[in-house]
Design an enzyme around this catalytic site. Structure first.
Site, mmCIF file in Angstrom:
data_model
loop_
_atom_site.group_PDB
_atom_site.id
_atom_site.type_symbol
_atom_site.label_atom_id
_atom_site.label_comp_id
_atom_site.label_asym_id
_atom_site.label_seq_id
_atom_site.Cartn_x
_atom_site.Cartn_y
_atom_site.Cartn_z
ATOM 1 N N ARG A 1 0.125 14.778 12.242
ATOM 2 C CA ARG A 1 0.602 14.621 10.867
ATOM 3 C C ARG A 1 0.861 15.957 10.153
ATOM 4 O O ARG A 1 0.211 16.328 9.196
ATOM 5 C CB ARG A 1 -0.379 13.782 10.046
ATOM 6 C CG ARG A 1 -0.906 12.547 10.711
ATOM 7 C CD ARG A 1 0.127 11.488 10.999
ATOM 8 N NE ARG A 1 0.630 10.819 9.834
ATOM 9 C CZ ARG A 1 0.048 9.762 9.259
ATOM 10 N NH1 ARG A 1 -1.056 9.301 9.744
ATOM 11 N NH2 ARG A 1 0.587 9.197 8.185
ATOM 12 N N ASP B 1 4.687 0.782 11.932
ATOM 13 C CA ASP B 1 3.450 0.179 11.409
ATOM 14 C C ASP B 1 3.255 -1.256 11.872
ATOM 15 O O ASP B 1 2.214 -1.849 11.608
ATOM 16 C CB ASP B 1 3.452 0.207 9.867
ATOM 17 C CG ASP B 1 3.335 1.619 9.348
ATOM 18 O OD1 ASP B 1 3.577 1.830 8.147
ATOM 19 O OD2 ASP B 1 3.036 2.517 10.143
ATOM 20 N N CYS C 1 -4.915 12.594 12.347
ATOM 21 C CA CYS C 1 -5.697 11.346 12.319
ATOM 22 C C CYS C 1 -5.470 10.691 13.681
ATOM 23 O O CYS C 1 -4.828 11.248 14.565
ATOM 24 C CB CYS C 1 -5.223 10.459 11.186
ATOM 25 S SG CYS C 1 -3.560 9.872 11.446
ATOM 26 N N LEU D 1 7.631 19.753 6.602
ATOM 27 C CA LEU D 1 8.831 19.335 5.850
ATOM 28 C C LEU D 1 8.535 19.252 4.347
ATOM 29 O O LEU D 1 9.400 19.528 3.508
ATOM 30 C CB LEU D 1 9.352 18.013 6.386
ATOM 31 C CG LEU D 1 9.835 18.081 7.836
ATOM 32 C CD1 LEU D 1 10.219 16.707 8.352
ATOM 33 C CD2 LEU D 1 11.017 19.049 7.977
ATOM 34 N N ILE E 1 2.762 18.954 7.841
ATOM 35 C CA ILE E 1 3.396 18.852 6.510
ATOM 36 C C ILE E 1 4.498 19.899 6.358
ATOM 37 O O ILE E 1 4.886 20.262 5.235
ATOM 38 C CB ILE E 1 2.366 19.003 5.370
ATOM 39 C CG1 ILE E 1 1.717 20.391 5.396
ATOM 40 C CG2 ILE E 1 1.327 17.897 5.385
ATOM 41 C CD1 ILE E 1 1.083 20.769 4.068
ATOM 42 N N LYS F 1 0.847 -1.212 0.000
ATOM 43 C CA LYS F 1 0.000 0.000 0.000
ATOM 44 C C LYS F 1 0.870 1.244 0.000
ATOM 45 O O LYS F 1 0.637 2.178 -0.775
ATOM 46 C CB LYS F 1 -0.876 0.011 1.259
ATOM 47 C CG LYS F 1 -1.546 1.349 1.545
ATOM 48 C CD LYS F 1 -2.388 1.359 2.780
ATOM 49 C CE LYS F 1 -1.667 1.748 4.018
ATOM 50 N NZ LYS F 1 -1.390 3.179 4.218
ATOM 51 N N ASN F 2 1.903 1.244 0.819
ATOM 52 C CA ASN F 2 2.704 2.472 0.977
ATOM 53 C C ASN F 2 3.691 2.688 -0.165
ATOM 54 O O ASN F 2 4.325 3.737 -0.238
ATOM 55 C CB ASN F 2 3.414 2.464 2.336
ATOM 56 C CG ASN F 2 2.399 2.616 3.465
ATOM 57 O OD1 ASN F 2 1.233 2.930 3.230
ATOM 58 N ND2 ASN F 2 2.833 2.346 4.682
ATOM 59 N N ARG G 1 -8.620 -0.526 4.400
ATOM 60 C CA ARG G 1 -7.781 0.467 3.701
ATOM 61 C C ARG G 1 -6.429 -0.132 3.338
ATOM 62 O O ARG G 1 -5.817 0.243 2.360
ATOM 63 C CB ARG G 1 -7.548 1.685 4.607
ATOM 64 C CG ARG G 1 -8.724 2.621 4.774
ATOM 65 C CD ARG G 1 -8.271 3.865 5.506
ATOM 66 N NE ARG G 1 -7.017 4.330 4.960
ATOM 67 C CZ ARG G 1 -6.034 4.863 5.689
ATOM 68 N NH1 ARG G 1 -6.170 4.993 6.987
ATOM 69 N NH2 ARG G 1 -4.924 5.267 5.137
HETATM 70 C C1 EPZ Z 1 4.183 7.014 5.861
HETATM 71 O O1 EPZ Z 1 3.391 8.055 6.400
HETATM 72 C C2 EPZ Z 1 3.287 5.780 5.842
HETATM 73 N N1 EPZ Z 1 2.123 6.045 4.990
HETATM 74 C C3 EPZ Z 1 2.827 5.449 7.258
HETATM 75 O O2 EPZ Z 1 2.059 4.241 7.186
HETATM 76 C C4 EPZ Z 1 4.063 5.186 8.119
HETATM 77 O O3 EPZ Z 1 3.667 4.930 9.446
HETATM 78 C C5 EPZ Z 1 4.974 6.423 8.073
HETATM 79 O O4 EPZ Z 1 5.312 6.725 6.704
HETATM 80 C C6 EPZ Z 1 6.265 6.206 8.858
HETATM 81 O O5 EPZ Z 1 6.929 5.090 8.355
HETATM 82 C C7 EPZ Z 1 2.274 5.988 3.642
HETATM 83 O O6 EPZ Z 1 3.354 5.738 3.128
HETATM 84 C C8 EPZ Z 1 1.038 6.226 2.826
HETATM 85 P P1 EPZ Z 1 6.180 10.495 7.872
HETATM 86 P P2 EPZ Z 1 3.947 9.602 6.374
HETATM 87 O O7 EPZ Z 1 6.017 11.746 7.091
HETATM 88 O O8 EPZ Z 1 4.709 9.820 5.134
HETATM 89 C C9 EPZ Z 1 6.614 13.749 11.237
HETATM 90 C C10 EPZ Z 1 0.246 2.831 7.605
HETATM 91 O O9 EPZ Z 1 -0.218 2.329 8.633
HETATM 92 N N2 EPZ Z 1 6.510 14.733 10.142
HETATM 93 O O10 EPZ Z 1 7.395 9.652 7.679
HETATM 94 O O11 EPZ Z 1 2.804 10.491 6.680
HETATM 95 C C11 EPZ Z 1 5.279 13.089 11.522
HETATM 96 O O12 EPZ Z 1 4.516 13.868 12.418
HETATM 97 C C12 EPZ Z 1 0.681 4.275 7.604
HETATM 98 O O13 EPZ Z 1 0.410 2.212 6.516
HETATM 99 C C13 EPZ Z 1 6.782 16.077 10.415
HETATM 100 O O14 EPZ Z 1 7.093 16.451 11.548
HETATM 101 O O15 EPZ Z 1 4.927 9.548 7.627
HETATM 102 C C14 EPZ Z 1 5.676 11.783 12.135
HETATM 103 O O16 EPZ Z 1 5.908 11.974 13.511
HETATM 104 C C15 EPZ Z 1 0.476 4.935 8.957
HETATM 105 N N3 EPZ Z 1 6.665 16.981 9.395
HETATM 106 C C16 EPZ Z 1 7.016 11.451 11.448
HETATM 107 O O17 EPZ Z 1 7.463 12.663 10.831
HETATM 108 C C17 EPZ Z 1 6.322 16.617 8.128
HETATM 109 O O18 EPZ Z 1 6.261 17.487 7.236
HETATM 110 C C18 EPZ Z 1 6.921 10.386 10.375
HETATM 111 O O19 EPZ Z 1 5.987 10.847 9.426
HETATM 112 C C19 EPZ Z 1 6.046 15.257 7.868
HETATM 113 C C20 EPZ Z 1 6.161 14.332 8.895
#
Ligand code: EPZ
Length: 424
Positions: A123, A312, A118, A127, A125, A22-23, A404
């Site tokens: 979550r 995850d 969520c 970065l 954005i 999925k990811n 999902r």
């Molecule tokens: C991806 O989410 C995955 N989703 C998530 O899987 C997974 O848990 C996550 O990566 C971490 O491995 C998809 O790929 C669709 P991140 P993403 O940006 O990209 C912080 C599942 O169950 N952060 O790596 O949203 C954020 O708050 C899902 O399949 C910032 O601070 O994760 C978090 O603490 C759940 N600023 C950490 O980074 C930003 O701009 C990791 O988030 C972005 C993120």
């Protein structure tokens, strides 16, 4: 709304095949916005999130033909008719944000309603914004009529940049990598996410004619090109689904071989299962997980960005630790609120205590069947594992969360002896 009804069926045994990731598939689909050529993605999992991403790409004007019989999608973003994502689709799937980078690179503008927080965290954005701004985009965040916020990125031409990510965000790395592929000049992402899904995305965009090097490490270099052509790609197997079935074998004391998975992608999960006394063997047929009559023991888990232990799989491993002899702790370092499943597991007798980002699991519990609720995708998976070993019947509601991210989960668990059914 459908529910899962699960009964204890003893040890799971046999073979289960993992679907496409999925990811990985979601950013791969978004990447097709980078070209007006024909694209083909195969090994696509049949998931709600894939349907939502198809709808999102169609809303931009892409031709998308989804054939779940043979798990393939044909996509052609010939004429982009709008660069604004519909709020009702973004609300369903936070990963819509990865359309921002490719849309901006292709059309010079992208407007994505902010998905907002969520169950597992707020979550942000920031970065994504930092990276796209460094590439030459003007970013504004404004309120739209229904009170939601929307992020708009515009540019009259992206240029290379050096970008340091404060946390190795998967989504931010993907957005920046896709935008930089069509930027003028060289981009370097430092402290980039190293997940296998990043590598799969880089491999695909390189097939389209991009010049990305270093994906899978913490420094990724992208040399922008003028345009990209279409390409075909097969999605990597879902390492999180694989890990979930590894834990299903362990928690039921069974003997399951998981096929179509890449052992390298689940090394931390295999290592921790071995610490608990499980036998994890990579055979020619797949990865075989069994206890061989041993009773498992406790271990401690700390989640980290890849190649650390995956957040995850944290909920699913917690369920397992609740049943093994000895107490353990889990430290969740990636998301600030990823313990929603504790309350539900405690309704089944797990007696887990949480303190901020730490969970204390006493272990040695015999879980009791109960009516529980899936609060998010992986918490739902954790409750399925709990239901498989609990005494008595377990009912899980809000299973749309599980749909999902897991393709044919009922059929897969039944194939290895699980007693699980869906009831509308
Ligand atoms: C991806 O989410 C995955 N989703 C998530 O899987 C997974 O848990 C996550 O990566 C971490 O491995 C998809 O790929 C669709 P991140 P993403 O940006 O990209 C912080 C599942 O169950 N952060 O790596 O949203 C954020 O708050 C899902 O399949 C910032 O601070 O994760 C978090 O603490 C759940 N600023 C950490 O980074 C930003 O701009 C990791 O988030 C972005 C993120």
């Amino acid at each position: 709304m459908s529910k899962f009804i699960i009964d204890n069926a003893g040890s799971l045994t046999g073979f289960v095949e993992v679907s496409g990731s999925k990811n990985a598939v979601l950013p791969l689909m978004a990447a097709t916005l980078l070209t007006d050529d024909d694209c083909l993605i195969t090994e696509v999992p049949n998931l709600m999130d894939v349907e939502v991403m198809c709808g999102l790409l169609r809303s931009f004007g892409s031709n998308v033909r989804c054939d779940m019989e043979d798990h393939s999608i044909e996509l052609k973003a010939g004429d982009i008719i709008t660069n604004e994502a519909p709020a009702e689709l973004v609300k369903k799937m936070r990963a819509s944000i990865v359309a921002m980078g490719p849309l901006l690179a292709r059309t010079g503008q992208a407007r994505i309603p902010l998905p907002g927080g969520c169950a597992i965290g707020d979550r942000p954005i920031d970065l994504h914004v930092k990276g796209l701004h460094a590439l030459g985009a003007d970013i504004t965040i404004y309120r739209i009529e229904d009170g939601h916020e929307c992020v708009e990125a515009t540019t009259d031409g992206l240029h290379g940049a050096e970008i340091y990510l404060d946390t190795p965000s998967v989504g931010a790395t993907e957005n920046i990598m896709m935008a930089a592929a069509l930027a003028d000049g060289v981009t370097v992402i430092e402290n980039a996410a190293q997940e296998p899904e990043i590598v799969d995305l880089a491999n695909y965009i390189n097939k389209m004619g991009a010049r990305i090097k270093g994906a899978g490490m913490d420094i990724i270099k992208i040399e922008g090109v003028k345009s990209l052509h279409g390409a075909a790609h097969s999605v990597i197997p879902d390492r999180i689904e694989a890990g979930t079935f590894m834990l299903a074998a362990a928690i039921t004391g069974g003997d399951v071989t998981i096929t179509n998975m890449l052992p390298d992608h689940v090394k931390p999960v295999a290592a921790k299962l071995r610490e608990c006394g499980c036998i994890v063997e990579n055979t020619l047929e797949g990865t075989r997980v069994r206890l061989n009559g041993r009773s498992p023991i406790a271990t401690d888990i700390k989640t980290l960005p890849y190649p650390g232990f995956p957040t995850d799989i944290q909920p699913q491993f917690m369920t397992f630790l609740a049943t093994v002899r000895g107490s353990s702790t889990i430290l969740e370092t990636v998301f600030e609120n990823r313990f929603m499943h504790i309350e539900q597991l405690n309704k089944m007798g797990a007696k887990i205590r949480e303190d901020g980002r730490r969970a204390y699991i006493p272990g040695g519990m015999t879980l009791k069947g109960n009516e529980v609720t899936a609060t998010d995708l992986r918490a739902g998976a954790a409750l399925v594992l709990a239901g498989l070993v609990a005494e008595g019947e377990t009912t899980i509601s809000d299973v749309y969360h599980i749909d999902r991210g897991y393709d044919s989960i009922i059929e897969k668990f039944r194939a290895v002896g699980g007693k699980i059914e869906r009831r509308e």
